[in-house]
Write a protein that holds these residues in place. Sequence first.
Motif, PDB file in Angstrom:
ATOM      1  N   CYS A  42       0.827  -1.224   0.000  1.00 19.42           N
ATOM      2  CA  CYS A  42       0.000   0.000   0.000  1.00 19.42           C
ATOM      3  C   CYS A  42       0.847   1.254   0.000  1.00 19.42           C
ATOM      4  O   CYS A  42       0.400   2.304  -0.446  1.00 19.42           O
ATOM      5  N   ASP A  43       2.045   1.131   0.568  1.00 20.50           N
ATOM      6  CA  ASP A  43       2.863   2.334   0.657  1.00 20.50           C
ATOM      7  C   ASP A  43       4.338   1.942   0.722  1.00 20.50           C
ATOM      8  O   ASP A  43       4.681   0.891   1.281  1.00 20.50           O
ATOM      9  N   VAL A  44       5.185   2.776   0.116  1.00 23.45           N
ATOM     10  CA  VAL A  44       6.623   2.526   0.148  1.00 23.45           C
ATOM     11  C   VAL A  44       7.287   3.796   0.671  1.00 23.45           C
ATOM     12  O   VAL A  44       7.085   4.887   0.123  1.00 23.45           O
ATOM     13  N   VAL A  45       8.071   3.664   1.725  1.00 23.01           N
ATOM     14  CA  VAL A  45       8.746   4.833   2.302  1.00 23.01           C
ATOM     15  C   VAL A  45       9.855   5.272   1.337  1.00 23.01           C
ATOM     16  O   VAL A  45      10.646   4.436   0.883  1.00 23.01           O
ATOM     17  N   ALA A  51      11.910   1.018  -1.741  1.00 20.80           N
ATOM     18  CA  ALA A  51      12.023   1.999  -2.832  1.00 20.80           C
ATOM     19  C   ALA A  51      13.223   1.673  -3.710  1.00 20.80           C
ATOM     20  O   ALA A  51      13.151   1.758  -4.945  1.00 20.80           O
ATOM     21  N   GLU A  52      14.333   1.262  -3.075  1.00 20.81           N
ATOM     22  CA  GLU A  52      15.529   0.892  -3.853  1.00 20.81           C
ATOM     23  C   GLU A  52      15.237  -0.271  -4.793  1.00 20.81           C
ATOM     24  O   GLU A  52      15.813  -0.391  -5.861  1.00 20.81           O
ATOM     25  N   GLY A  58       0.533  -0.938  -4.915  1.00 21.05           N
ATOM     26  CA  GLY A  58      -0.222  -1.672  -5.938  1.00 21.05           C
ATOM     27  C   GLY A  58       0.483  -2.941  -6.383  1.00 21.05           C
ATOM     28  O   GLY A  58      -0.152  -3.846  -6.929  1.00 21.05           O
ATOM     29  N   ASP A  59       1.817  -3.040  -6.169  1.00 20.84           N
ATOM     30  CA  ASP A  59       2.523  -4.292  -6.470  1.00 20.84           C
ATOM     31  C   ASP A  59       2.116  -5.343  -5.448  1.00 20.84           C
ATOM     32  O   ASP A  59       1.753  -5.007  -4.315  1.00 20.84           O
ATOM     33  N   ARG A  60       2.222  -6.621  -5.861  1.00 22.86           N
ATOM     34  CA  ARG A  60       1.898  -7.694  -4.917  1.00 22.86           C
ATOM     35  C   ARG A  60       3.105  -8.605  -4.742  1.00 22.86           C
ATOM     36  O   ARG A  60       3.723  -9.021  -5.733  1.00 22.86           O
ATOM     37  N   ILE A  61       3.437  -8.905  -3.500  1.00 26.20           N
ATOM     38  CA  ILE A  61       4.514  -9.865  -3.250  1.00 26.20           C
ATOM     39  C   ILE A  61       3.874 -11.246  -3.174  1.00 26.20           C
ATOM     40  O   ILE A  61       2.978 -11.490  -2.362  1.00 26.20           O
ATOM     41  N   ILE A  62       4.317 -12.131  -4.071  1.00 22.56           N
ATOM     42  CA  ILE A  62       3.683 -13.445  -4.201  1.00 22.56           C
ATOM     43  C   ILE A  62       4.441 -14.501  -3.389  1.00 22.56           C
ATOM     44  O   ILE A  62       3.834 -15.335  -2.731  1.00 22.56           O
ATOM     45  N   GLU A 107      17.048  -4.963   8.987  1.00 19.02           N
ATOM     46  CA  GLU A 107      16.791  -3.735   8.217  1.00 19.02           C
ATOM     47  C   GLU A 107      15.343  -3.725   7.724  1.00 19.02           C
ATOM     48  O   GLU A 107      14.847  -4.721   7.182  1.00 19.02           O
ATOM     49  N   ASP A 108      14.697  -2.589   7.916  1.00 14.62           N
ATOM     50  CA  ASP A 108      13.274  -2.501   7.562  1.00 14.62           C
ATOM     51  C   ASP A 108      13.105  -2.336   6.051  1.00 14.62           C
ATOM     52  O   ASP A 108      13.926  -1.701   5.393  1.00 14.62           O
ATOM     53  N   PHE A 109      12.032  -2.911   5.502  1.00 13.40           N
ATOM     54  CA  PHE A 109      11.797  -2.796   4.064  1.00 13.40           C
ATOM     55  C   PHE A 109      11.158  -1.457   3.690  1.00 13.40           C
ATOM     56  O   PHE A 109      11.151  -1.067   2.538  1.00 13.40           O
ATOM     57  N   GLY A 110      10.557  -0.803   4.661  1.00  9.28           N
ATOM     58  CA  GLY A 110       9.868   0.460   4.353  1.00  9.28           C
ATOM     59  C   GLY A 110       8.582   0.229   3.569  1.00  9.28           C
ATOM     60  O   GLY A 110       8.167   1.075   2.780  1.00  9.28           O
TER      61      GLY A 110
END
Length: 476
Positions: A42-45, A51-52, A58-62, A107-110
């Motif tokens: 839903c959101d990327v810091v 972000a890197e 909107g992307d989905r991690i499968i 490390e956080d994914f953000g």
Amino acid sequence: MNADQASSFIDSRRSVAQYGSMYEFAVTPAVTNIRRRGVEICDVVPDSLGAEMDLESGDRIIKVNGRVVRDYLDFRFQTSGETELVLEVRKKSGEDWEVELDRAEGEDFGLSFEQIVPRQCANECIFCFCNGNPSDARPSLFIKDEDIRLSFLYGNYTTLTSITEDEMRRIVEQRLSPQYVSVHATDLDVRAYMLGVDKQRADISGKLRRLLDAEIEVHAQVVLCPEINDKEVLKKTIFDLAAEYPRITSVAIVPLGLTRYNTDPRLTRVTPEFCREVIDQVSAIQKELHAQVGTNFALLGDEIYLRAGRRIPGRSHYGDYPQIEDGVGMVRSFANEFTKSMQRLERDGWTSADKTSGTIFTGTLFAPVLKKMIDKFNARFGTRLIVEPLENSYFGGDVSVAGLLTGQDLLSARERVAGEFVCIPKQMLKSDDAIMLDGMNVNEVSRALGQPVHAVNLQDLVTLLTAHRTERSSAR
Ligand code: SF4
């Protein structure tokens, strides 16, 4: 998952659990979302690891490292403690990506993810709150959630009657502990009757044993229905559950609540006299259990003491408040915190020289208790605050808790508004919006009452009262 992974996973659970009310979280997604593969971002810091990796909302991690991801709990579990990761991602454009990454430990994914789509229950409990809704109540009030993930995350209760093998394995593998289980009665005939299921489904003894043997902590709940699971049935239930202490940590006993729309003749309303009898019965059991296992184990909901007109027990009665979110010990905890706050203010020499005045609305059950505290506060600090009980006109019946009050209830009490502001319980609002059960928002109510309306957690009440005074002082 090793012990460190499990503990960091559990810590993340605690921080997630701080967001919003468990009820809204539980019901909202089922009405608005369609379940698809993977979990949606839903959101990327900005500048985060996510972000890197060019991940976007909107992307989905499968999958993570070849393992399917069904929701954000899976994502956290599959990534916890891992530094080398391969993510299978379905981009919002429809492309499939495979993303490889190394990250520092912890490390956080953000990334933030869509809410969990709750699983629905397959019971027909005779006391289900959904049966007490007006027919035109908003659809989310009719959602019957029963989800072991929400139990772990937010303390929602499940009955375990229709839990699948996959879910059982998941609790154990991902250490989704504690679990909150609605037992209601250990007498199988009574449990089946209350849940509206057959005895085979009502029997969760094997499932409970499996969880306990896997060292999953369980908190039990009993919704106490007069003439159904009280008296000897209640006694048996408490002692059967206590036999599993400390693996079953506590049992919360809360009273049946009926709105004016519940007309089921099988149900009997809870009366003050019934509450007094329950307190007498359970106090004797608590004494016995305390002598045996060193804890009261069976804890009565605050509502039972308030309805009985009896004193709320002291701090030590509740141990570490194992089921406070179920309204068990909430009043004691608040009263103690309120007293401490008053002592702090006294030490700081705080007085309300400008005689801060306002109206605090709350449910009818808690209002007399709060009034006593606020009267003391006024006497010590020179404020002119009043507490006004708010009747619940929407649900009617026995519903006297603050969380089910509506905007209309507030408007019908406008004659009683006095002072410069109005406080309402934060539980009246949706977790993510300033909207009440009947769709009114705080600004509308504020305009109609002609006063600023503050929605506050009880714990923040003193802070708000003193901040209000400071605001006014600095505005001069
Ligand atoms: S488990 Fe029973 S009380 Fe809970 S939602 Fe289902 S039917 Fe209602």
